[in-house]
Scaffold this active site. Sequence first.
Site, PDB file in Angstrom:
ATOM      1  N   TYR A 336       0.826  -1.205   0.000  1.00  0.00           N
ATOM      2  CA  TYR A 336       0.000   0.000   0.000  1.00  0.00           C
ATOM      3  C   TYR A 336       0.861   1.255   0.000  1.00  0.00           C
ATOM      4  O   TYR A 336       1.829   1.362   0.758  1.00  0.00           O
ATOM      5  CB  TYR A 336      -0.909  -0.017   1.225  1.00  0.00           C
ATOM      6  CG  TYR A 336      -2.001   1.023   1.186  1.00  0.00           C
ATOM      7  CD1 TYR A 336      -2.892   1.080   0.120  1.00  0.00           C
ATOM      8  CD2 TYR A 336      -2.152   1.939   2.213  1.00  0.00           C
ATOM      9  CE1 TYR A 336      -3.902   2.020   0.081  1.00  0.00           C
ATOM     10  CE2 TYR A 336      -3.163   2.884   2.192  1.00  0.00           C
ATOM     11  CZ  TYR A 336      -4.029   2.914   1.118  1.00  0.00           C
ATOM     12  OH  TYR A 336      -5.033   3.858   1.073  1.00  0.00           O
ATOM     13  N   HIS A 383       0.673   0.482   8.679  1.00  0.00           N
ATOM     14  CA  HIS A 383       1.112  -0.163   7.444  1.00  0.00           C
ATOM     15  C   HIS A 383       2.599  -0.440   7.493  1.00  0.00           C
ATOM     16  O   HIS A 383       3.336   0.054   8.339  1.00  0.00           O
ATOM     17  CB  HIS A 383       0.850   0.749   6.235  1.00  0.00           C
ATOM     18  CG  HIS A 383      -0.598   1.003   5.979  1.00  0.00           C
ATOM     19  ND1 HIS A 383      -1.517   0.002   5.874  1.00  0.00           N
ATOM     20  CD2 HIS A 383      -1.265   2.160   5.798  1.00  0.00           C
ATOM     21  CE1 HIS A 383      -2.702   0.533   5.636  1.00  0.00           C
ATOM     22  NE2 HIS A 383      -2.578   1.832   5.594  1.00  0.00           N
TER      23      HIS A 383
END
Length: 949
Positions: A336, A383
Amino acid sequence: MSPTSETASGGRRLVIVESPAKAKTIKGYLGPGYVVEASVGHIRDLPNGAAEVPDKYTGEVRRLGVDVEHDFQPIYVVNADKKAQVKKLKDLLKDSDELFLATDEDREGEAIAWHLLEVLKPKVPVKRMVFHEITKDAIQGAVANPRELNKRMVDAQETRRILDRLYGYEVSPVLWKKVMPRLSAGRVQSVATRLVVERERERIAFRSAEYWDLTGTFGTGRGGDASDPSQLVARLTTVDGKRIAQGRDFSSVGQLKPNSANTLHLDEANARALAAALENSRFSVRSVESKPYRRSPYAPFRTTTMQQEASRKLGFGAKATMQIAQKLYENGFITYMRTDSTTLSDTAVSAARAQVTQLYGSDYLPDKPRTYAGKVKNAQEAHEAIRPSGDRFRTPAETGLTGDQFRLYELIWKRTVASQMKDAVGNSVTVKIGGTASDGRDAEFSASGKTITFHGFLKAYVEGADDPNAELDDRERRLPQVSEGDGLSAEDISVDGHATKPPARYTEASLVKELEEREIGRPSTYASIIGTILDRGYVFKKGTALVPSFLSFAVVNLLEKHFGRLVDYDFTAKMEDDLDRIARGEAQAVPWLRRFYFGEGDAEGSASDAGNGDGDHLGGLKELVTDLGAIDAREISSFPVGEGILLRVGRYGPYIERGEKGEENHQRADVPDDLAPDELTVEYAEELLAKPSGDFALGKDPHSGNEIVAKDGRYGPYVTEVLPEGTPKTGKNAVKPRTASLFKSMSLDTVTLDDALKLMSLPRVVGTDAEGVEITAQNGRYGPYLKKGTDSRSLETEDQIFGITLEEALEIYSKPKQRGRAAAKPPLKELGEDPVSGKPVVVKDGRFGPYVTDGETNATLRAADSVEDITAERGFELLAEKRAKGPAKKTAKKAAKKAPAKKAPAKKTATKTAAKKTAAKKTTTAKKTAAAKKAPAKKAASAKVPSED
């Protein structure tokens, strides 16, 4: 048991992601037991205007889309272009036994998942499925390990959205009233604009200083080789113990800084005299200082560092970088791309270390995996860093990627692998050389060198620099092997003049870096923020530099004087801290919004004090935007140039003015839209004022008696007639003044009344052909031409319009009309070889203006670009952005035939006439209903709806 086999025995799961591209990739990993569909970004949001607000809401709620009197309750509406998609999702949900919400694992993605729940109202079990890479293992693992919806993240995103709505919808109307219609203000947008404006102010106030120094080339007297050169080049550092002044010793106004008492400022005469005095001097090595050199790898990419490096190395803008990264993520190549984290998972570390050993050998692999501490305060998501996806990294050659996607993937791959390599080590050496001049002055020169004994991670990756003159980490400078006391001969002593330079303008990369360092906004929004200030006309590009427009000066001037806190850097950073506290559950959203909007009830002073003075940093937006009487629109849009000349920002653009309108010596001239503010000097302003502008009287038409004037208009110079007062301008009897553009060979300085009358007489009748059809000569959008009925033929020059004879015109028409394109025009400029396609890039003149092309991709120059100033890097950036957008989609043709309406069966008791009427009525109603239900065309898929930052 795999997810596919679990569902094969019965039941169906609906998985909702954000984009169609992601849906297609994920579907391949889940199999037939799953239906994967996209929401296509947000399915609902705050209304875009009062027309979208339900009728039950009135007043301020209707205007803002937020009920500020009732705990700031937002009014959400399903976007008009998403209604068809929502219906499709509802229909799919009816046939599903389980719902998986698989939107991105960040605040925005969590909010989209929540909105889907609110709109779809599922009656089946719902699970939140999260992943940070789109690989088979990651997707199947996410299905097997779902979690609950994180309401705290949703609240944090909702608070930001409401805050940005209140800021934008309350402050923007002030700009409409006091500066120009259709402007916008935003929590981060306005602060980013202020940064660019402040840098330009520094450039305007800057005064250059001249300084000189000496460079000596010294020989060792022995033969040299690559490892031991025979010469070294050193720069003069001190004279009689006083340090020689360099650029850093001068202020922005060209004066030596106060702390420069022990500094010697050499001018040209003194520098040349010193050089002459050192010509026959003896020099020796006074000291040799050697230190170990060590450089550690750079951390893996997060959003902002990726944007900065893609700008430096690939010439991509922030927006283009994110578009390319989005495609790489959705197609399973990288993790991501919106992340604040520099952390790598154990899987990623193992993959990177394996490739280090495979590609560079075990000597380049550290004993232990490297870890990187996060540098971003309040990093919002958990993340990973941006890295190649999977538990084994594909090399760029193995991906099958091409063009911009290949180049960005290669950058990410190199950075990730390098992050797990050993340090680069070597030595840095400083040699000082001294001598005595013939006039007795002691002069000392200094040279520095660097040798790298083990390149380590630099074998894989070297970070770029914002300064094009900066020395990169892998650059070596070898010095001769000398010792203290060694004699050296001065082979050459040169005199060098320098001038201090104004601070460099921001580029997209350096502005992103500045915003992040000041803790303003969120890294995931920087690309859209920069895109917004470019689209709004607050900033334009010259090459890669961001240049503020004069309009942005007026906007920032108003905000600083009357809404100082809203564009204060510390205030904006404090708001960011407050929003993060809400996200962590340490503060409540409603009381915080109430303080921001209405002000602190028990705080000392009014909300207006919080606009510019001390006091609570959340003091009362509503009161600030209510009392606008103190804002002088003319004052905030006026800036002194010098010599009595003022720059003013008007509704139709910037202009300069001297004197008051209506006075005898009043002068006024328009300013080019693409002029950089620091280039508007008094001298240039005088040139603009000296040019004819406004109504330049040429005389009276001898036939009509009307005044003929020449003007410099938006589309170039032209002539027109002034109609008498009372001439109707609208209605059936309206009279339009004759108007004509000047030929390219004419100018306002030289055009005469005769020229104007000739131009306004066009089209000119050349004559008639054998059939009596009239032939005319005239000037058009694409140049001079002849016209006979519907048959037009181009002329070579504008002068032919008045000079061509009937015989010459007939000869042109006697030849077959040229079909297809004319011979290609030569390029206006050559920019070099494109780093993506490898083909030569040139600037050409097209039908809609100049454009850059490599023969495969064409990109039109923007308003801020010019053929003269465009650089190779800017040309490559425009092509990269065009490629990132992909080919233009063709509009689907409407169906030629409509499906026949079904006839309603006639009732047995009704007469034939009544049956016909009923059938006709039903058919008409059916058609109307079908038309009403027809869904609007879908917009291009996007993963996020930009915030109003």
